[in-house]
Design a protein around this motif. Structure first.
Motif, PDB file in Angstrom:
ATOM      1  N   ALA A  49       0.843  -1.207   0.000  1.00 26.19           N
ATOM      2  CA  ALA A  49       0.000   0.000   0.000  1.00 26.19           C
ATOM      3  C   ALA A  49       0.878   1.257   0.000  1.00 26.19           C
ATOM      4  O   ALA A  49       0.579   2.235  -0.693  1.00 26.19           O
ATOM      5  N   LYS A  50       1.972   1.241   0.771  1.00 26.92           N
ATOM      6  CA  LYS A  50       2.873   2.407   0.780  1.00 26.92           C
ATOM      7  C   LYS A  50       3.511   2.573  -0.603  1.00 26.92           C
ATOM      8  O   LYS A  50       3.633   3.688  -1.114  1.00 26.92           O
ATOM      9  N   ALA A  51       3.927   1.460  -1.211  1.00 28.50           N
ATOM     10  CA  ALA A  51       4.549   1.539  -2.543  1.00 28.50           C
ATOM     11  C   ALA A  51       3.569   2.152  -3.534  1.00 28.50           C
ATOM     12  O   ALA A  51       3.921   3.030  -4.332  1.00 28.50           O
ATOM     13  N   SER A  52       2.329   1.708  -3.464  1.00 30.03           N
ATOM     14  CA  SER A  52       1.309   2.227  -4.373  1.00 30.03           C
ATOM     15  C   SER A  52       1.129   3.728  -4.167  1.00 30.03           C
ATOM     16  O   SER A  52       1.038   4.497  -5.138  1.00 30.03           O
ATOM     17  N   SER A  53       1.113   4.167  -2.918  1.00 32.72           N
ATOM     18  CA  SER A  53       0.945   5.607  -2.661  1.00 32.72           C
ATOM     19  C   SER A  53       2.147   6.380  -3.201  1.00 32.72           C
ATOM     20  O   SER A  53       1.992   7.469  -3.766  1.00 32.72           O
ATOM     21  N   ASP A  54       3.350   5.813  -3.079  1.00 38.47           N
ATOM     22  CA  ASP A  54       4.552   6.491  -3.622  1.00 38.47           C
ATOM     23  C   ASP A  54       4.412   6.664  -5.146  1.00 38.47           C
ATOM     24  O   ASP A  54       4.746   7.713  -5.705  1.00 38.47           O
ATOM     25  N   HIS A  55       3.903   5.604  -5.800  1.00 36.44           N
ATOM     26  CA  HIS A  55       3.740   5.680  -7.255  1.00 36.44           C
ATOM     27  C   HIS A  55       2.744   6.783  -7.632  1.00 36.44           C
ATOM     28  O   HIS A  55       2.955   7.517  -8.595  1.00 36.44           O
ATOM     29  N   PHE A  56       1.654   6.884  -6.875  1.00 37.99           N
ATOM     30  CA  PHE A  56       0.670   7.943  -7.163  1.00 37.99           C
ATOM     31  C   PHE A  56       1.305   9.328  -7.008  1.00 37.99           C
ATOM     32  O   PHE A  56       1.060  10.227  -7.815  1.00 37.99           O
ATOM     33  N   VAL A  57       2.111   9.493  -5.968  1.00 38.46           N
ATOM     34  CA  VAL A  57       2.732  10.805  -5.731  1.00 38.46           C
ATOM     35  C   VAL A  57       3.616  11.171  -6.929  1.00 38.46           C
ATOM     36  O   VAL A  57       3.529  12.276  -7.485  1.00 38.46           O
ATOM     37  N   ARG A  58       4.440  10.218  -7.362  1.00 39.67           N
ATOM     38  CA  ARG A  58       5.347  10.502  -8.495  1.00 39.67           C
ATOM     39  C   ARG A  58       4.538  10.730  -9.778  1.00 39.67           C
ATOM     40  O   ARG A  58       4.888  11.578 -10.597  1.00 39.67           O
ATOM     41  N   ALA A  59       3.445   9.965  -9.927  1.00 41.50           N
ATOM     42  CA  ALA A  59       2.601  10.129 -11.119  1.00 41.50           C
ATOM     43  C   ALA A  59       1.994  11.530 -11.158  1.00 41.50           C
ATOM     44  O   ALA A  59       1.859  12.125 -12.236  1.00 41.50           O
ATOM     45  N   PHE A  60       1.653  12.084 -10.007  1.00 39.77           N
ATOM     46  CA  PHE A  60       1.078  13.435  -9.981  1.00 39.77           C
ATOM     47  C   PHE A  60       2.123  14.487 -10.324  1.00 39.77           C
ATOM     48  O   PHE A  60       1.786  15.541 -10.850  1.00 39.77           O
ATOM     49  N   HIS A  61       3.380  14.198 -10.045  1.00 37.32           N
ATOM     50  CA  HIS A  61       4.410  15.130 -10.520  1.00 37.32           C
ATOM     51  C   HIS A  61       4.559  14.996 -12.027  1.00 37.32           C
ATOM     52  O   HIS A  61       4.513  15.980 -12.768  1.00 37.32           O
ATOM     53  N   ASP A  62       4.702  13.755 -12.497  1.00 31.79           N
ATOM     54  CA  ASP A  62       5.005  13.547 -13.914  1.00 31.79           C
ATOM     55  C   ASP A  62       3.835  13.944 -14.821  1.00 31.79           C
ATOM     56  O   ASP A  62       4.039  14.439 -15.929  1.00 31.79           O
ATOM     57  N   THR A  63       2.611  13.727 -14.336  1.00 28.12           N
ATOM     58  CA  THR A  63       1.435  14.018 -15.176  1.00 28.12           C
ATOM     59  C   THR A  63       0.963  15.461 -15.055  1.00 28.12           C
ATOM     60  O   THR A  63       0.647  16.096 -16.057  1.00 28.12           O
ATOM     61  N   PHE A  64       0.924  15.964 -13.831  1.00 32.28           N
ATOM     62  CA  PHE A  64       0.307  17.290 -13.616  1.00 32.28           C
ATOM     63  C   PHE A  64       1.314  18.356 -13.179  1.00 32.28           C
ATOM     64  O   PHE A  64       0.943  19.512 -12.976  1.00 32.28           O
ATOM     65  N   GLY A  65       2.553  17.946 -12.955  1.00 35.10           N
ATOM     66  CA  GLY A  65       3.566  18.922 -12.515  1.00 35.10           C
ATOM     67  C   GLY A  65       3.475  19.272 -11.044  1.00 35.10           C
ATOM     68  O   GLY A  65       4.109  20.226 -10.581  1.00 35.10           O
ATOM     69  N   LEU A  66       2.681  18.507 -10.282  1.00 34.62           N
ATOM     70  CA  LEU A  66       2.568  18.807  -8.848  1.00 34.62           C
ATOM     71  C   LEU A  66       3.974  18.753  -8.215  1.00 34.62           C
ATOM     72  O   LEU A  66       4.724  17.805  -8.457  1.00 34.62           O
ATOM     73  N   PRO A  67       4.341  19.758  -7.415  1.00 33.27           N
ATOM     74  CA  PRO A  67       5.693  19.783  -6.825  1.00 33.27           C
ATOM     75  C   PRO A  67       5.822  18.806  -5.656  1.00 33.27           C
ATOM     76  O   PRO A  67       5.514  19.147  -4.512  1.00 33.27           O
ATOM     77  N   THR A  68       6.247  17.609  -5.941  1.00 30.92           N
ATOM     78  CA  THR A  68       6.282  16.543  -4.927  1.00 30.92           C
ATOM     79  C   THR A  68       7.712  16.177  -4.534  1.00 30.92           C
ATOM     80  O   THR A  68       8.657  16.373  -5.311  1.00 30.92           O
ATOM     81  N   ILE A  69       7.818  15.609  -3.348  1.00 28.47           N
ATOM     82  CA  ILE A  69       9.073  14.995  -2.882  1.00 28.47           C
ATOM     83  C   ILE A  69       8.667  13.727  -2.131  1.00 28.47           C
ATOM     84  O   ILE A  69       7.643  13.715  -1.446  1.00 28.47           O
ATOM     85  N   VAL A  70       9.470  12.670  -2.255  1.00 24.47           N
ATOM     86  CA  VAL A  70       9.204  11.432  -1.507  1.00 24.47           C
ATOM     87  C   VAL A  70      10.458  11.089  -0.708  1.00 24.47           C
ATOM     88  O   VAL A  70      11.573  11.194  -1.219  1.00 24.47           O
ATOM     89  N   THR A  71      10.268  10.683   0.559  1.00 25.10           N
ATOM     90  CA  THR A  71      11.413  10.128   1.293  1.00 25.10           C
ATOM     91  C   THR A  71      11.054   8.751   1.833  1.00 25.10           C
ATOM     92  O   THR A  71       9.898   8.480   2.163  1.00 25.10           O
ATOM     93  N   ASN A  72      12.059   7.889   1.891  1.00 26.81           N
ATOM     94  CA  ASN A  72      11.875   6.523   2.380  1.00 26.81           C
ATOM     95  C   ASN A  72      12.797   6.317   3.573  1.00 26.81           C
ATOM     96  O   ASN A  72      14.021   6.373   3.429  1.00 26.81           O
ATOM     97  N   CYS A  73      12.185   6.085   4.711  1.00 23.71           N
ATOM     98  CA  CYS A  73      12.977   6.029   5.952  1.00 23.71           C
ATOM     99  C   CYS A  73      12.969   4.630   6.565  1.00 23.71           C
ATOM    100  O   CYS A  73      12.065   3.840   6.346  1.00 23.71           O
ATOM    101  N   SER A  74      13.997   4.365   7.356  1.00 26.98           N
ATOM    102  CA  SER A  74      14.120   3.086   8.066  1.00 26.98           C
ATOM    103  C   SER A  74      13.333   3.130   9.377  1.00 26.98           C
ATOM    104  O   SER A  74      12.634   4.108   9.658  1.00 26.98           O
ATOM    105  N   ASN A  75      13.467   2.082  10.197  1.00 27.96           N
ATOM    106  CA  ASN A  75      12.717   1.972  11.463  1.00 27.96           C
ATOM    107  C   ASN A  75      13.040   3.103  12.419  1.00 27.96           C
ATOM    108  O   ASN A  75      14.210   3.330  12.736  1.00 27.96           O
ATOM    109  N   ASN A  76      12.007   3.773  12.902  1.00 32.53           N
ATOM    110  CA  ASN A  76      12.186   4.833  13.899  1.00 32.53           C
ATOM    111  C   ASN A  76      11.975   4.272  15.304  1.00 32.53           C
ATOM    112  O   ASN A  76      11.182   3.346  15.494  1.00 32.53           O
ATOM    113  N   TYR A  77      12.644   4.883  16.282  1.00 34.61           N
ATOM    114  CA  TYR A  77      12.360   4.554  17.684  1.00 34.61           C
ATOM    115  C   TYR A  77      12.457   5.837  18.496  1.00 34.61           C
ATOM    116  O   TYR A  77      13.074   6.816  18.064  1.00 34.61           O
TER     117      TYR A  77
END
Ligand code: NAD
Ligand code: DAU
Length: 375
Positions: free
Chosen positions: A184-212
């Motif tokens: 589900a997270k991967a799918s949401s990342d793809h949508f975010v990038r698609a909105f940049h590539d298709t509509f020019g929405l100014p997006t950024i994605v970060t992928n983080c490891s385990n937080n504590y």
């Protein structure tokens, strides 16, 4: 106000640290915490800043497109930092629908609202999506005894800093999610990038490891085990306890989010991690020693609470983030040595037994109702 920013999921674990950092550091910004308050949302996490003039809480579901759009228009929102999600892998195995609904449809609803609100004027706008290293799948453990890692950071040069394989997650890796959560997270990342590539929405994605760190819901390994050690309850170790995670102190993640929100490049992806790999069983031993010591017990006397249980289905073997791009391009690196971070964390949970008791009893969900009574 200089900026008006929605932080989604601000009543959760990482979100509350991000809200606190932004509210305190940027009094000239308006910070709007948009959260549905699911079981994982707890406004008591933000007691210390809830009366600040630049902070506002809005109880809303990210899937409510109309509601989000109206809020964005009314508050002249120019930035979104999106953390709201269903975040626990074990729950996603039992109930994948909720994960698709919140993580995928909820992200899509936010993207559509941002596009509708900002269309024609993307100048100075920013849609920042917080994702996870789990989207990359699992790495092999080619060196079960550990090897010297290729990179070190300020926070990873402690004696336990070993790597369990040569490969790391880099930003250019193909996505290979295994759990319903990471799918589900991967799918949401793809949508975010698609909105940049298709509509020019100014997006950024970060992928983080385990937080504590403080305020993590006690279904996750570290707070669950600290609480169980305190109450001398069994510690359920999945499989052989050999799985490896890369741990980062939550305030270091919040600092990275601040840096990237302000200085990151549009359409880029940045990995965030600690270069701090640990086998679960080794972390558990550290937790037992630290908790016993801080409770005045004989160090290690609770080792017999360790209980090996059936492994998590599809349990990813090893996660290890390469965050050298973030260090190189934006100068961020983790600040806390793991030993120091774990000591602070165990101390926090032991000093905040009320918080844990409220969460485990379910009483925290009354906090919102009481807080808003009479307003
Ligand atoms: P969490 O479960 O502690 O908090 C999630 C928050 O989102 C809660 O306050 C909850 O009420 C809210 N929320 C859930 N569904 C919502 C909806 N439909 N509408 C509005 N609000 C909703 O999560 P966390 O551990 O703080 O993780 C935050 C984000 O960071 C997630 O996107 C997660 O995937 C990502 N992440 C987490 C970690 C980690 O180790 N915890 C690591 C990397 C990335
Ligand atoms: O890697 C980032 C991810 O880290 C985030 O995207 C997730 O939101 C976050 O929940 C976390 O996922 P994990 O599954 O790695 O975290 P968790 O605390 O659930 O488990 C950590 C490790 O400990 C994992 O290998 C499973 C194991 N474990 C966990 C629990 C709760 C146990 O052995 N026993 C347990 O009871």
């Amino acid at each position: 106000m200089k900026r008006s920013i929605i932080i989604t999921g601000g009543a959760g674990f990482i979100g509350s640290h991000v809200v606190r950092l932004f509210v305190n550091k940027y009094p000239e910004y308006k910070i709007i915490n948009l959260d549905k308050l699911t079981y994982a949302g707890n406004l008591a996490n933000l007691k210390d800043i809830e009366d600040k003039p630049n902070y506002k809480f809005v109880k809303m579901d990210i899937c409510d497109f109309e509601g989000v759009l109206k809020l964005m228009q009314e508050e002249h929102v120019d930035g979104i930092i999106h953390l709201a999600a269903e975040s626990h892998v074990d729950r996603s195995i039992k109930d994948p629908f909720t994960f698709a609904q919140t993580n995928v449809m909820g992200t899509l609803s936010l993207l559509q609202a941002a596009k509708a609100c900002w269309e024609g004027n993307y100048e100075g706008k920013r849609f920042y999506h917080i994702s996870t290293d789990e989207v990359y799948g699992a790495l092999e453990m080619t060196h079960p005894e550990g090897i010297e890692p290729p990179f070190t950071t300020k926070a990873s040069s402690g004696e336990h800093h070993l790597a369990y394989g040569e490969k790391f997650f880099t930003e250019d890796l193909k996505y290979q999610p295994h759990s319903p959560y990471s799918a589900a997270k991967a799918s949401s990342d793809h949508f975010v990038r698609a909105f940049h590539d298709t509509f020019g929405l100014p997006t950024i994605v970060t992928n983080c490891s385990n937080n504590y760190g403080p305020y993590q819901f006690p279904e996750k390994l570290i707070p669950l085990f600290i609480n169980n050690i305190r109450h001398r309850k069994p510690l359920p170790v999945y499989g052989k306890g050999e799985n490896v995670r890369d741990w980062l102190y939550v305030e270091d993640h919040a600092r990275a989010i601040d840096t990237i929100f302000h200085n990151g490049k549009i359409a880029e992806t940045y990995n965030i991690g600690g270069f701090n790999e640990w086998k679960n069983i080794d972390i558990i031993k550290v937790l037992i020693h630290t908790t016993d010591r801080l409770l005045g017990r004989k160090e290690g006397e609770d080792m017999d609470l360790i209980t090996y249980v059936t492994d998590r289905a599809g349990h990813d073997l090893r996660y290890a983030i390469d965050s050298s791009k973030l260090k190189r391009e934006l100068g961020w690196e983790p600040s806390l040595q793991f030993e120091e971070g774990i000591e602070k964390t165990v101390r926090w949970y032991l000093d905040n037994q009320d918080w844990l008791d409220n969460v485990t009893s379910g009483d925290y969900q009354k906090y919102y109702e009481n807080m808003y009574k009479g307003r």
